[in-house]
Design a protein around this motif. Structure first.
Motif, PDB file in Angstrom:
ATOM      1  N   ASN A 557       0.858  -1.176   0.000  1.00  0.00           N
ATOM      2  CA  ASN A 557       0.000   0.000   0.000  1.00  0.00           C
ATOM      3  C   ASN A 557       0.898   1.231   0.000  1.00  0.00           C
ATOM      4  O   ASN A 557       2.046   1.164  -0.455  1.00  0.00           O
ATOM      5  N   GLN A 558       0.391   2.331   0.517  1.00  0.00           N
ATOM      6  CA  GLN A 558       1.186   3.558   0.596  1.00  0.00           C
ATOM      7  C   GLN A 558       1.112   4.146   2.009  1.00  0.00           C
ATOM      8  O   GLN A 558       1.076   5.350   2.202  1.00  0.00           O
ATOM      9  N   PHE A 559       1.078   3.261   3.021  1.00  0.00           N
ATOM     10  CA  PHE A 559       1.101   3.724   4.403  1.00  0.00           C
ATOM     11  C   PHE A 559       2.427   4.441   4.672  1.00  0.00           C
ATOM     12  O   PHE A 559       3.486   3.998   4.205  1.00  0.00           O
ATOM     13  N   TYR A 560       2.350   5.516   5.440  1.00  0.00           N
ATOM     14  CA  TYR A 560       3.549   6.301   5.726  1.00  0.00           C
ATOM     15  C   TYR A 560       3.623   6.601   7.228  1.00  0.00           C
ATOM     16  O   TYR A 560       2.733   6.262   7.999  1.00  0.00           O
ATOM     17  N   GLY A 561       4.715   7.252   7.629  1.00  0.00           N
ATOM     18  CA  GLY A 561       4.897   7.594   9.035  1.00  0.00           C
ATOM     19  C   GLY A 561       5.499   6.448   9.828  1.00  0.00           C
ATOM     20  O   GLY A 561       5.983   5.456   9.264  1.00  0.00           O
ATOM     21  N   SER A 562       5.468   6.573  11.129  1.00  0.00           N
ATOM     22  CA  SER A 562       6.069   5.569  12.005  1.00  0.00           C
ATOM     23  C   SER A 562       5.008   4.645  12.583  1.00  0.00           C
ATOM     24  O   SER A 562       3.817   4.939  12.536  1.00  0.00           O
ATOM     25  N   LEU A 563       5.459   3.532  13.119  1.00  0.00           N
ATOM     26  CA  LEU A 563       4.552   2.599  13.786  1.00  0.00           C
ATOM     27  C   LEU A 563       4.366   3.023  15.233  1.00  0.00           C
ATOM     28  O   LEU A 563       5.313   3.454  15.886  1.00  0.00           O
ATOM     29  N   PRO A 564       3.150   2.900  15.778  1.00  0.00           N
ATOM     30  CA  PRO A 564       2.896   3.369  17.147  1.00  0.00           C
ATOM     31  C   PRO A 564       3.443   2.409  18.195  1.00  0.00           C
ATOM     32  O   PRO A 564       3.579   1.207  17.957  1.00  0.00           O
ATOM     33  N   ALA A 565       3.716   2.951  19.356  1.00  0.00           N
ATOM     34  CA  ALA A 565       4.211   2.128  20.469  1.00  0.00           C
ATOM     35  C   ALA A 565       3.152   1.156  20.959  1.00  0.00           C
ATOM     36  O   ALA A 565       3.472   0.169  21.623  1.00  0.00           O
ATOM     37  N   SER A 566       1.873   1.406  20.626  1.00  0.00           N
ATOM     38  CA  SER A 566       0.787   0.555  21.125  1.00  0.00           C
ATOM     39  C   SER A 566       0.873  -0.873  20.589  1.00  0.00           C
ATOM     40  O   SER A 566       0.204  -1.768  21.099  1.00  0.00           O
ATOM     41  N   LEU A 567       1.684  -1.109  19.567  1.00  0.00           N
ATOM     42  CA  LEU A 567       1.846  -2.469  19.046  1.00  0.00           C
ATOM     43  C   LEU A 567       2.510  -3.380  20.072  1.00  0.00           C
ATOM     44  O   LEU A 567       2.525  -4.600  19.912  1.00  0.00           O
ATOM     45  N   ASP A 568       3.040  -2.780  21.113  1.00  0.00           N
ATOM     46  CA  ASP A 568       3.677  -3.568  22.169  1.00  0.00           C
ATOM     47  C   ASP A 568       2.648  -4.347  22.991  1.00  0.00           C
ATOM     48  O   ASP A 568       2.992  -5.293  23.677  1.00  0.00           O
ATOM     49  N   ASN A 569       1.386  -3.951  22.894  1.00  0.00           N
ATOM     50  CA  ASN A 569       0.384  -4.524  23.797  1.00  0.00           C
ATOM     51  C   ASN A 569      -0.616  -5.391  23.033  1.00  0.00           C
ATOM     52  O   ASN A 569      -1.821  -5.221  23.181  1.00  0.00           O
ATOM     53  N   LEU A 570      -0.110  -6.284  22.216  1.00  0.00           N
ATOM     54  CA  LEU A 570      -0.964  -7.196  21.443  1.00  0.00           C
ATOM     55  C   LEU A 570      -0.518  -8.627  21.734  1.00  0.00           C
ATOM     56  O   LEU A 570       0.183  -9.253  20.940  1.00  0.00           O
ATOM     57  N   PRO A 571      -0.913  -9.167  22.854  1.00  0.00           N
ATOM     58  CA  PRO A 571      -0.362 -10.444  23.324  1.00  0.00           C
ATOM     59  C   PRO A 571      -0.746 -11.654  22.491  1.00  0.00           C
ATOM     60  O   PRO A 571      -0.156 -12.716  22.665  1.00  0.00           O
ATOM     61  N   LYS A 572      -1.733 -11.517  21.589  1.00  0.00           N
ATOM     62  CA  LYS A 572      -2.139 -12.652  20.763  1.00  0.00           C
ATOM     63  C   LYS A 572      -1.641 -12.549  19.321  1.00  0.00           C
ATOM     64  O   LYS A 572      -1.947 -13.403  18.494  1.00  0.00           O
ATOM     65  N   LEU A 573      -0.882 -11.508  19.012  1.00  0.00           N
ATOM     66  CA  LEU A 573      -0.443 -11.257  17.640  1.00  0.00           C
ATOM     67  C   LEU A 573       0.482 -12.368  17.144  1.00  0.00           C
ATOM     68  O   LEU A 573       1.484 -12.691  17.781  1.00  0.00           O
ATOM     69  N   ARG A 574       0.145 -12.959  15.992  1.00  0.00           N
ATOM     70  CA  ARG A 574       0.969 -14.010  15.386  1.00  0.00           C
ATOM     71  C   ARG A 574       1.613 -13.556  14.073  1.00  0.00           C
ATOM     72  O   ARG A 574       2.708 -14.009  13.740  1.00  0.00           O
ATOM     73  N   GLN A 575       0.925 -12.694  13.342  1.00  0.00           N
ATOM     74  CA  GLN A 575       1.418 -12.277  12.028  1.00  0.00           C
ATOM     75  C   GLN A 575       1.217 -10.775  11.867  1.00  0.00           C
ATOM     76  O   GLN A 575       0.109 -10.263  12.030  1.00  0.00           O
ATOM     77  N   PHE A 576       2.298 -10.054  11.557  1.00  0.00           N
ATOM     78  CA  PHE A 576       2.224  -8.615  11.317  1.00  0.00           C
ATOM     79  C   PHE A 576       3.045  -8.305  10.078  1.00  0.00           C
ATOM     80  O   PHE A 576       4.263  -8.450  10.074  1.00  0.00           O
ATOM     81  N   GLU A 577       2.354  -7.884   9.018  1.00  0.00           N
ATOM     82  CA  GLU A 577       3.017  -7.614   7.744  1.00  0.00           C
ATOM     83  C   GLU A 577       2.604  -6.248   7.215  1.00  0.00           C
ATOM     84  O   GLU A 577       1.416  -5.980   7.026  1.00  0.00           O
ATOM     85  N   MET A 578       3.599  -5.384   6.993  1.00  0.00           N
ATOM     86  CA  MET A 578       3.372  -4.094   6.341  1.00  0.00           C
ATOM     87  C   MET A 578       4.505  -3.822   5.356  1.00  0.00           C
ATOM     88  O   MET A 578       5.027  -2.705   5.259  1.00  0.00           O
ATOM     89  N   ALA A 579       4.888  -4.847   4.605  1.00  0.00           N
ATOM     90  CA  ALA A 579       5.962  -4.708   3.630  1.00  0.00           C
ATOM     91  C   ALA A 579       5.532  -3.814   2.472  1.00  0.00           C
ATOM     92  O   ALA A 579       4.339  -3.646   2.200  1.00  0.00           O
ATOM     93  N   SER A 580       6.527  -3.222   1.815  1.00  0.00           N
ATOM     94  CA  SER A 580       6.295  -2.429   0.594  1.00  0.00           C
ATOM     95  C   SER A 580       5.309  -1.294   0.839  1.00  0.00           C
ATOM     96  O   SER A 580       4.260  -1.192   0.200  1.00  0.00           O
ATOM     97  N   ASN A 581       5.663  -0.443   1.790  1.00  0.00           N
ATOM     98  CA  ASN A 581       4.934   0.791   2.050  1.00  0.00           C
ATOM     99  C   ASN A 581       5.949   1.927   2.113  1.00  0.00           C
ATOM    100  O   ASN A 581       7.019   1.826   1.509  1.00  0.00           O
ATOM    101  N   ALA A 582       5.625   3.006   2.825  1.00  0.00           N
ATOM    102  CA  ALA A 582       6.535   4.145   2.944  1.00  0.00           C
ATOM    103  C   ALA A 582       6.765   4.479   4.414  1.00  0.00           C
ATOM    104  O   ALA A 582       6.814   5.641   4.808  1.00  0.00           O
ATOM    105  N   LEU A 583       6.906   3.434   5.236  1.00  0.00           N
ATOM    106  CA  LEU A 583       7.084   3.621   6.672  1.00  0.00           C
ATOM    107  C   LEU A 583       8.492   4.113   6.993  1.00  0.00           C
ATOM    108  O   LEU A 583       9.436   3.884   6.228  1.00  0.00           O
ATOM    109  N   SER A 584       8.623   4.767   8.144  1.00  0.00           N
ATOM    110  CA  SER A 584       9.919   5.310   8.559  1.00  0.00           C
ATOM    111  C   SER A 584       9.973   5.346  10.078  1.00  0.00           C
ATOM    112  O   SER A 584       9.096   4.828  10.762  1.00  0.00           O
ATOM    113  N   GLY A 585      11.025   5.982  10.610  1.00  0.00           N
ATOM    114  CA  GLY A 585      11.183   6.061  12.061  1.00  0.00           C
ATOM    115  C   GLY A 585      11.843   4.822  12.622  1.00  0.00           C
ATOM    116  O   GLY A 585      12.320   3.950  11.881  1.00  0.00           O
TER     117      GLY A 585
END
Length: 691
Positions: A557-585
């Protein structure tokens, strides 16, 4: 003549409320440009460029003030002071008049390192506005587009425009339409009171809400400030959103009356007020948010018995009702209707009351067939055959009572708009008020026991109308992937949703996750929005990620900016994919999430992450895929990498990692699980160890 220590001095004044075309004021130019602001004419606002309006840039107005003894001049605000509500001196410059006549006596916060009031600590609050020598403004730069106050205008109290500029906010939300004189009101005659931009109102609203902890204010503390904040934010919502046309239908009877709204649902105002409700935790904002997000309702009073009926989306109101009560111990109150009551609970009985008959569901299925080119479907066995029960049509499953529970028309050549339709008349030909979704919406929107919807791999086009779908309280599976849908997507599509797949379409934006949809916020487990054209700030979208989500996929996609610190509080997360965007930070700390995380793919960002790889990555015993290729990461691969015993894919290529490769690198995938390893295009030294 003036005494020697009171000689008049010339002072430059920035043009009040001036903004350039991007909404920036004079302070922006002082921060980012050399004096004179050469080359900034292209960003001129409605009343000209910075060079005509900002003193720093060579513009502004010059006023003659009596000089003040240098021994009494305040030159710097007291460092570290802030008031009992968390405001520092900057807030007073924005929200009060010179000398701070409204709020200058506010005292310091208990935790402030400096005591005293705003009048004692802020230079702006020490300006003497009682001096009899008025400033004489001379030779102000002019612009053909500059607003001019109506000469000689006065209100009924004899006050002119300057009074409103001192004692009201920009746009004059409190008094602009009051005290109209012979020539009209301040809103009609004073530039300061004429509606500012959406950005102006939003900034003012934010200034009123962000520093305050509304939950800690008792009923006796600053009630006027609370009411004023809501008033200002209401102007912001109206300024930023298209005008709505809400009507109130009233019917008076012998022993009672009814009142109902028509046209209350407003997506833009829903976003505005729900954000204020959740982020600033303003109780009053939640009342407005519930109405604009959930739509029309009816108040009935009959012989002393009072009820509320929710005409659009009872489940939405139910979620909001529970959210406000659980988070704030607050009972929602109606705002659109002048009824001094709390809403009765919207939860419960509607789940059976709203059920349509199976014959009505059959008609809804027929409308889907007609609207998506059913005669040319790949398989349409049984459809519209009067000798075949609709529960036996291809792709349809029902419960024992004949209600549709599952629709599976995947890869079946459905062509046309997403199948939610609106009717104007009922089966008898009588007109239906457009505020009653229960009666006007059909197609998918009236299949109230639907659990599974699979329309993937078809040719559906256009946008999706989500609001009526939130009444499908049983819907858990929603797949519209690989179509040609566009507009905005909303993952919290239904109150019980677990699986939502919007991938491989043409969606351009995604509604942020919201806590007020309390049911779906807790139920969502899988969300795939990959392979679209979503251009959005990732931090804003993911700030309130549903806490029980297991898989989130948003690559390509074309998501931009940084990832939030709140991703630290997802105790059931198994898969997180945001490849091929415009993320930074920098990469966030996934400490708690890494306990279960198996796949992390943030590769190939057009801007790229910076800084080191978080240390907790190397402690993830369950990680199978780690792909951080194509960024600007620095630092080393530590010996802890040997903990990744079940890793199958490890790719950190095309970064700025360096130092010698640790011997423990040979321990990853210790059981022979490693299938792909790429460390290329970095600055590593040494050899890759194998064990």
């Amino acid at each position: 003549p003036l005494k020697s220590d009171e000689r008049a001095v010339s002072t430059c004044l920035d043009t009040p409320n001036w903004r350039d075309k991007d909404g920036y004021g004079c302070d922006h130019y002082e921060d980012f440009y050399e004096a004179g602001c050469s080359g900034t004419e292209k960003w001129a606002g409605n009343i000209g460029p910075a060079a005509e309006n900002c003193c720093y840039c060579g513009g502004g107005s010059h006023a003659m003030f009596p000089a003040i003894s240098t021994s009494s001049i305040c030159t710097e605000d007291t460092d570290g002071w802030f008031d009992q509500y968390g405001y520092d001196c900057v807030w007073y410059k924005v929200m009060d008049g010179p000398g701070c006549p409204n709020y200058g006596n506010q005292t310091a916060h208990n935790s402030s390192i400096v005591e005293g009031s705003a009048n004692q600590n802020c230079c702006y609050c020490q300006i003497d506005v009682t001096n009899d020598v008025s400033p004489t403004v001379v030779a102000a730069p002019s612009s053909s587009e500059m607003c001019a106050d109506t000469p000689g205008w006065r209100d009924t109290d004899g006050d002119g425009c300057e009074w409103y500029q001192e004692f009201d906010d920009s746009g004059c939300p409190l008094e602009g339409n009051n005290y109209a004189g012979e020539m009209g009101s301040a809103a009609e005659n004073c530039c300061y009171c004429k509606d500012p931009t959406c950005e102006d109102w939003s900034t003012t609203c934010q200034n009123y809400t962000t520093p305050l902890s509304w939950l800690t204010l008792s009923s006796g503390e600053a009630p006027a400030l609370k009411a004023h904040a809501i008033s200002v934010c209401n102007k912001a919502a109206s300024s930023c959103c298209e005008a709505d046309h809400v009507e109130i239908v009233r019917n008076t009877q012998l022993q009672g009356r009814t009142e109902e709204t028509v046209g209350l649902y407003n997506e833009c105002k829903c976003d505005f007020w729900s954000s204020l409700c959740e982020d600033s935790r303003q109780i009053g904002a939640c009342d407005y948010a519930a109405e604009y997000c959930c739509g029309d309702y009816r108040y009935e009073y009959d012989a002393g018995f009072e009820t509320f009926n929710f005409l659009n989306s009872p489940q939405c109101y139910c979620d909001f009702y529970n959210y406000a009560e659980n988070e704030f111990a607050h009972k929602l109150k109606p705002k659109a209707l002048n009824v001094e009551k709390e809403f009765t609970s919207p939860c419960g009985p509607f789940k059976t009351y709203w059920l349509s008959k199976s014959v009505v569901e059959k008609r809804s299925l027929e409308s889907i067939y007609n609207g998506t080119n059913g005669q040319n479907w790949t398989n349409n066995v049984g459809w519209k055959d009067e000798t075949v029960d609709h529960c036996e049509w291809y792709g349809i499953s029902c419960d024992a009572d004949g209600f549709v529970t599952d629709i599976d028309l995947r890869d079946n050549n459905l062509v046309g708009q997403f199948p939610i339709y609106t009717r104007d008349v009922n089966s008898s030909g009588d007109p239906i008020l457009d505020n009653t979704w229960r009666l006007t919406k059909y197609g998918l929107a009236s299949l109230y026991k639907l659990k599974t919807l699979d329309l993937a791999e078809n040719e559906l086009t256009g946008t999706i109308e989500y609001a009526p779908l939130y009444n499908l309280v049983a819907l858990t599976y929603f797949d519209v992937s690989e179509n040609q849908l566009s507009g905005e997507l909303e993952a919290q599509v239904a109150p019980s949703i677990k699986y939502a797949d919007f991938s491989s379409n043409n969606f351009m934006s995604m509604r942020r996750f919201v806590q007020y949809k309390a049911s779906s916020f807790q139920t969502l487990r899988f969300c795939d929005v990959s392979n679209n054209v979503i251009q959005q700030d990732a931090a804003d979208l993911l700030e309130n990620t549903p806490p029980k989500i297991k898989q989130f996929i948003a690559s390509n996609n074309q998501f931009y900016g940084s990832l939030p610190a709140s991703l630290d509080n997802l105790p059931k997360l198994r898969q997180f994919e945001m490849a091929s965007n415009a993320l930074s930070g920098i990469l966030p700390d996934f400490t708690e999430s890494f306990a279960t995380l198996q796949e992390l793919d943030l590769s190939n960002q057009t801007k790229g992450f910076t800084g080191p790889i978080p240390e907790d990555v190397w402690r993830s015993l369950s990680l199978k895929i780690l792909n951080l290729a194509g960024s600007m990461l620095t630092g080393t691969i530590p010996s802890l990498v040997g903990n990744l015993a079940v890793l199958e894919v490890f790719d950190v290529s095309n970064n700025f990692l360096d130092s010698s490769l640790p011997s423990e690198l040979g321990m990853i995938g210790g059981g022979g699980s490693l299938k792909h390893l790429d460390l290329s295009s970095n600055a590593f030294t040494g050899t890759i160890p194998f064990q």
